[in-house]
Design an enzyme around this catalytic site. Sequence first.
Site, short mmCIF file in Angstrom:
data_model
loop_
_atom_site.label_atom_id
_atom_site.label_comp_id
_atom_site.label_asym_id
_atom_site.label_seq_id
_atom_site.Cartn_x
_atom_site.Cartn_y
_atom_site.Cartn_z
N HIS A 91 -9.82 0.87 -13.60
CA HIS A 91 -9.31 1.33 -12.31
C HIS A 91 -10.28 2.34 -11.73
O HIS A 91 -10.82 3.18 -12.44
CB HIS A 91 -7.93 1.95 -12.46
N ASP A 170 5.11 4.55 -7.07
CA ASP A 170 3.73 4.68 -6.59
C ASP A 170 3.54 3.87 -5.31
O ASP A 170 2.81 4.29 -4.41
CB ASP A 170 2.71 4.25 -7.65
N ARG A 177 0.97 8.82 1.18
CA ARG A 177 -0.21 9.68 1.03
C ARG A 177 -1.35 9.20 1.91
O ARG A 177 -2.11 9.99 2.45
CB ARG A 177 -0.66 9.71 -0.44
N SER A 192 -0.63 8.67 -9.84
CA SER A 192 -0.63 7.37 -9.15
C SER A 192 -1.32 6.32 -10.02
O SER A 192 -0.77 5.25 -10.29
CB SER A 192 -1.34 7.53 -7.80
N LYS A 196 0.70 3.32 -12.74
CA LYS A 196 0.49 1.87 -12.59
C LYS A 196 -0.10 1.30 -13.85
O LYS A 196 0.31 0.24 -14.34
CB LYS A 196 -0.54 1.60 -11.48
N1 URA Z 1 -6.27 4.93 -6.66
C1 URA Z 1 -4.94 4.95 -6.91
O1 URA Z 1 -4.38 3.99 -7.44
N2 URA Z 1 -4.25 6.05 -6.58
C2 URA Z 1 -4.83 7.13 -6.03
O2 URA Z 1 -4.14 8.10 -5.77
C3 URA Z 1 -6.22 7.12 -5.75
C4 URA Z 1 -6.92 5.99 -6.08
#
Ligand code: URA
Length: 450
Positions: A91, A170, A177, A192, A196
């Site tokens: 990620h 999220d 956000r 966040s 996930k």
């Molecule tokens: N990627 C995400 O999944 N969440 C964030 O807050 C920033 C980047």
Amino acid sequence: MTASQEKPLIRSIDVIRKKRNGGELTRAEIEAVVNGYTSGEIPDYQASAWLMATLLKGMTRAETAVLTDTMLRSGEVLDLSDLSARKVDKHSTGGVGDKTSLVLAPVAAAGGLAVPMISGRGLGHTGGTLDKLEAIPGFNVNLSVAEFRKVLETCGCAMIGQTAEIAPADRKLYALRDVTGTVESPFLICASIMSKKLAEGIDALVLDVKTGSGAFMKSEKDAVYLAELMVETGERMGKKMAALITDMDQPLGRYVGNALEVVEVLEVLRGDGPEDLRELCLELAAWMFFLGQRVTTIEEGKQLSAKLIGSGAALETFRKMVALQGGDARAIDDAKRLPRARHTLDVPAPRSGYVTAIQCEWAGTACVILGGGRERKEDAVDPAVGFVLHKKVGDSVVAGGMLCTVHYNSEALGSRAQTMILESFAIADTPPVHKRPLVHRVITKSGEKN
Ligand code: URA
């Protein structure tokens, strides 16, 4: 009915005030805000105020852990223990032109790992994996858990967004956000991303933590802080973790914009593509193979990744995943099937010299302005718009030569983006003295930097 049944015991206004005044929230207070917002009891304006107070006042490690945990438990945690392959994901904290996920999932799956990837949409000036995937006509990122599993079992990778079942908190907070200037908080980013990722049922996670003018964490110090926070959170949950601090001081690759980025992904999966993008993909894939115990060194991981691209195995896996998720797989061989903007506009160099910088956040914002991202929650994304860079940092330019080509659908937006991209370029008589590395450092254990 008693008074306590009619009204929540913890009032959002009190939690907002406490955070605004720099207080440390309890588990019950964090749960009240997050669960209340997810269920629709708390309105956008109160959640926004709480997010802003959190961004400005920060969180303790304990609060961050509780926030991550609450967001994780807002939905289901997948149990993929019946899959024999090691489950590994990657990620990114978000960048401009950052399309590595679309390359990495099929490369890792072709190499024998399972990649159950839950991604996000564009956030602020950065692009999002889901928006890029949706540029492929028909591609469905909203699979049910059962469908997600089926794709994963069939081709080794599946890519979806947060759902009502997985990390719904999220999904809502991320969208809020995006439009309230509350992205750039290490605590909110950590919760966040990790909520996930921990919901995915993975064994290991590679994090690409961006630093530079196009990253949310502009300084390397802040990027390292965020990386350590996430590595620590993942390890506490028993996951193998590595965070690569990588450069985002100029767009990655040459294409920015959803459909345009899919074109560049396909170039890399065919063994071409720009050097920086290809190199970063090989490095991140190598770490996925290393944490997934497919190789014993990073070098071996890079060789395996290059081989899977060279043989066409990764491209075939991508093709399979696209078809399984409802996408038009013919677009893989025929880019004309991808959305295309009606017009293009060049950005000429105002003088001769060398490109010494590209202000990457402005470049990303230019893409949002074109319609490639969202300025309000309800905005629809135009998959066709964006830009192609012809010059990057260190390149020589001649006055009037092309720096970039803007792909647009609205005259007014095209010329605004053109101005913004022009302003993002710095050109000087001499080339930049220092070349920023692609990978600044790697953090493999809490506090340990390589
Ligand atoms: N990627 C995400 O999944 N969440 C964030 O807050 C920033 C980047």
